[in-house]
Design a protein around this motif. Structure first.
Motif, PDB file in Angstrom:
ATOM      1  N   GLY A  57     -16.505 -65.360  33.171  1.00 15.03           N
ATOM      2  CA  GLY A  57     -16.679 -65.546  31.734  1.00 15.03           C
ATOM      3  C   GLY A  57     -18.100 -65.920  31.351  1.00 15.03           C
ATOM      4  N   ALA A  58     -19.049 -65.484  32.158  1.00 12.97           N
ATOM      5  CA  ALA A  58     -20.461 -65.813  31.924  1.00 12.97           C
ATOM      6  C   ALA A  58     -21.113 -64.706  31.099  1.00 12.97           C
ATOM      7  CB  ALA A  58     -21.180 -65.997  33.254  1.00 12.97           C
ATOM      8  N   GLY A  59     -21.166 -64.902  29.791  1.00 12.20           N
ATOM      9  CA  GLY A  59     -21.649 -63.868  28.879  1.00 12.20           C
ATOM     10  C   GLY A  59     -23.085 -63.458  29.085  1.00 12.20           C
ATOM     11  N   GLY A  60     -24.006 -64.426  29.210  1.00 16.74           N
ATOM     12  CA  GLY A  60     -25.422 -64.090  29.391  1.00 16.74           C
ATOM     13  C   GLY A  60     -25.687 -63.307  30.663  1.00 16.74           C
ATOM     14  N   PRO A  61     -25.215 -63.787  31.810  1.00 15.16           N
ATOM     15  CA  PRO A  61     -25.412 -63.009  33.042  1.00 15.16           C
ATOM     16  C   PRO A  61     -24.745 -61.628  33.003  1.00 15.16           C
ATOM     17  CG  PRO A  61     -24.925 -65.278  33.572  1.00 15.16           C
ATOM     18  CD  PRO A  61     -24.721 -65.124  32.087  1.00 15.16           C
ATOM     19  N   THR A  96     -13.598 -52.189  26.706  1.00 17.04           N
ATOM     20  CA  THR A  96     -12.316 -52.102  26.004  1.00 17.04           C
ATOM     21  C   THR A  96     -11.602 -53.455  25.977  1.00 17.04           C
ATOM     22  OG1 THR A  96     -11.196 -51.308  27.993  1.00 17.04           O
ATOM     23  CG2 THR A  96     -11.968 -49.642  26.449  1.00 17.04           C
ATOM     24  N   ASP A  97     -11.761 -54.241  27.029  1.00 21.41           N
ATOM     25  CA  ASP A  97     -11.118 -55.554  27.072  1.00 21.41           C
ATOM     26  C   ASP A  97     -11.780 -56.569  26.151  1.00 21.41           C
ATOM     27  OD1 ASP A  97      -9.355 -54.584  28.943  1.00 21.41           O
ATOM     28  OD2 ASP A  97     -10.281 -55.594  30.655  1.00 21.41           O
ATOM     29  N   SER A  98     -13.080 -56.396  25.892  1.00 25.81           N
ATOM     30  CA  SER A  98     -13.809 -57.456  25.197  1.00 25.81           C
ATOM     31  C   SER A  98     -14.435 -57.047  23.871  1.00 25.81           C
ATOM     32  CB  SER A  98     -14.915 -57.997  26.116  1.00 25.81           C
ATOM     33  OG  SER A  98     -15.879 -56.998  26.364  1.00 25.81           O
ATOM     34  N   VAL A  99     -14.242 -55.826  23.413  1.00 24.25           N
ATOM     35  CA  VAL A  99     -14.945 -55.352  22.221  1.00 24.25           C
ATOM     36  C   VAL A  99     -14.623 -56.194  20.986  1.00 24.25           C
ATOM     37  CG1 VAL A  99     -13.255 -53.605  21.510  1.00 24.25           C
ATOM     38  CG2 VAL A  99     -15.684 -53.288  20.974  1.00 24.25           C
ATOM     39  N   ALA A 100     -13.447 -56.756  20.918  1.00 25.31           N
ATOM     40  CA  ALA A 100     -13.064 -57.540  19.748  1.00 25.31           C
ATOM     41  C   ALA A 100     -13.657 -58.949  19.754  1.00 25.31           C
ATOM     42  CB  ALA A 100     -11.549 -57.621  19.635  1.00 25.31           C
ATOM     43  N   GLU A 101     -14.073 -59.454  20.928  1.00 26.84           N
ATOM     44  CA  GLU A 101     -14.588 -60.826  21.010  1.00 26.84           C
ATOM     45  C   GLU A 101     -16.021 -60.928  21.513  1.00 26.84           C
ATOM     46  OE1 GLU A 101     -12.041 -60.228  23.655  1.00 26.84           O
ATOM     47  OE2 GLU A 101     -10.571 -60.097  22.068  1.00 26.84           O
ATOM     48  N   ALA A 102     -16.506 -59.932  22.198  1.00 32.13           N
ATOM     49  CA  ALA A 102     -17.818 -60.030  22.854  1.00 32.13           C
ATOM     50  C   ALA A 102     -18.937 -60.186  21.834  1.00 32.13           C
ATOM     51  CB  ALA A 102     -18.076 -58.792  23.707  1.00 32.13           C
ATOM     52  N   PRO A 103     -19.960 -60.952  22.196  1.00 31.62           N
ATOM     53  CA  PRO A 103     -21.116 -61.056  21.299  1.00 31.62           C
ATOM     54  C   PRO A 103     -21.833 -59.710  21.187  1.00 31.62           C
ATOM     55  CG  PRO A 103     -21.498 -62.260  23.348  1.00 31.62           C
ATOM     56  CD  PRO A 103     -20.098 -61.762  23.395  1.00 31.62           C
ATOM     57  N   ALA A 104     -22.604 -59.566  20.146  1.00 27.38           N
ATOM     58  CA  ALA A 104     -23.274 -58.297  19.868  1.00 27.38           C
ATOM     59  C   ALA A 104     -24.188 -57.857  21.001  1.00 27.38           C
ATOM     60  CB  ALA A 104     -24.064 -58.405  18.568  1.00 27.38           C
ATOM     61  N   ASP A 105     -24.905 -58.805  21.621  1.00 28.07           N
ATOM     62  CA  ASP A 105     -25.844 -58.402  22.675  1.00 28.07           C
ATOM     63  C   ASP A 105     -25.125 -57.838  23.893  1.00 28.07           C
ATOM     64  OD1 ASP A 105     -24.855 -60.916  23.384  1.00 28.07           O
ATOM     65  OD2 ASP A 105     -26.803 -61.748  23.910  1.00 28.07           O
ATOM     66  N   GLN A 106     -23.963 -58.374  24.220  1.00 25.14           N
ATOM     67  CA  GLN A 106     -23.177 -57.846  25.332  1.00 25.14           C
ATOM     68  C   GLN A 106     -22.599 -56.482  24.975  1.00 25.14           C
ATOM     69  OE1 GLN A 106     -20.192 -60.466  27.092  1.00 25.14           O
ATOM     70  NE2 GLN A 106     -18.874 -58.700  27.402  1.00 25.14           N
ATOM     71  N   THR A 107     -22.102 -56.336  23.759  1.00 21.23           N
ATOM     72  CA  THR A 107     -21.556 -55.051  23.311  1.00 21.23           C
ATOM     73  C   THR A 107     -22.640 -53.981  23.326  1.00 21.23           C
ATOM     74  OG1 THR A 107     -19.894 -56.175  21.953  1.00 21.23           O
ATOM     75  CG2 THR A 107     -20.368 -53.879  21.408  1.00 21.23           C
ATOM     76  N   ALA A 108     -23.839 -54.323  22.845  1.00 17.74           N
ATOM     77  CA  ALA A 108     -24.945 -53.357  22.837  1.00 17.74           C
ATOM     78  C   ALA A 108     -25.321 -52.938  24.256  1.00 17.74           C
ATOM     79  CB  ALA A 108     -26.158 -53.954  22.125  1.00 17.74           C
TER      80      ALA A 108
END
Length: 187
Positions: A57-61, A96-108
Motif C-alpha cells: 500500500g505504498a503509493g509513492g514507491p 483496474t483495482d485502484s482507479v477509483a481511489e488512487a491519487p492522480a500521480d499514480q493513475t497518470a
C-alpha cells in the motif's frame, strides 16, 4: 554499474531508490541501461518493486516504479522486453483495482505505462480492450479531469496517449471501411 547497484540492493524496499530510478530513467540512455542491468533482469527487479509497493500500500514507491517502467517501455528497443516480462497484465490489474481511489500521480503513471505498452498492439491491446480499458479511462477522467478549467494534466495527457494507441489498433475502433470496431463502448 550505478543502476545495477541501486536495483540490486535498494530498489524493492527503498522509496528513495525508486524515486531516484524514476528521475534517472527520464533520460532515454539511463532507461535503456536499466533494461539491461542486473544481468538483463532490470525490468523484472522494478516489476518486483511494483508488486511489493502495491501489496504494501505504498503509493509513492508504486508511482515511482510505474514511472520507471513507463520510461523504459517508451523506448522501441525495450518495449518487447517489458511486454515479455509481463508488465502489462500487472499494471492493468493495479489500474483496474485502484482507479477509483488512487491519487492522480499514480493513475497518470499507470496510464502512461499502459499507453507505451499499447504500442505493441497485437500483444497488449486486445487484453486491455477485453478487460474494460474504456470504462477504466472513463473513471480516471471523471475522477481527475472533470473540472474543465483545471483538469489534472498528467492524467489527461496519459489518457489521450492511450486513446491514440487504441484508435490506431485494428479491431478496436474498426479497420478502415469496416464497422466491426468497439468504439461505441466508450460513448
Amino acid at each position: 554499474p550505478f543502476l545495477a547497484s541501486v536495483l540490486e540492493e535498494k530498489a524493492e524496499h527503498s522509496p528513495a531508490a525508486l524515486d531516484c530510478l524514476a528521475r534517472l530513467t527520464e533520460n532515454d540512455l539511463a532507461a535503456g541501461a536499466l533494461a539491461g542491468s542486473c544481468g538483463g533482469r532490470g525490468i523484472n527487479v522494478v516489476l518486483d518493486s511494483v508488486r511489493y509497493a502495491y501489496d504494501a500500500g505504498a503509493g509513492g514507491p508504486l508511482r515511482d516504479a510505474l514511472w520507471t517502467l513507463s520510461h523504459v517501455a517508451k523506448l522501441p528497443d525495450c518495449l518487447p522486453l517489458c511486454v515479455y516480462a509481463g508488465v502489462a497484465p500487472l499494471a492493468f490489474s493495479i489500474l483496474t483495482d485502484s482507479v477509483a481511489e488512487a491519487p492522480a500521480d499514480q493513475t497518470a503513471a499507470n496510464l502512461a505505462l499502459l499507453a507505451h505498452l499499447a504500442a505493441e498492439r497485437a500483444a497488449v491491446v486486445p487484453d486491455l480492450v477485453a478487460g474494460g480499458i474504456f470504462e477504466v479511462l472513463r473513471t480516471a477522467l471523471q475522477r481527475h479531469c472533470s473540472d474543465a478549467y483545471s483538469p489534472n494534466e498528467p492524467v489527461l495527457y496519459a489518457a489521450a496517449l492511450m486513446l491514440q494507441r487504441l484508435a490506431a489498433a485494428d479491431g478496436v475502433v474498426g479497420a478502415t471501411g469496416a464497422s466491426s470496431g468497439r468504439g461505441e463502448e466508450f460513448r
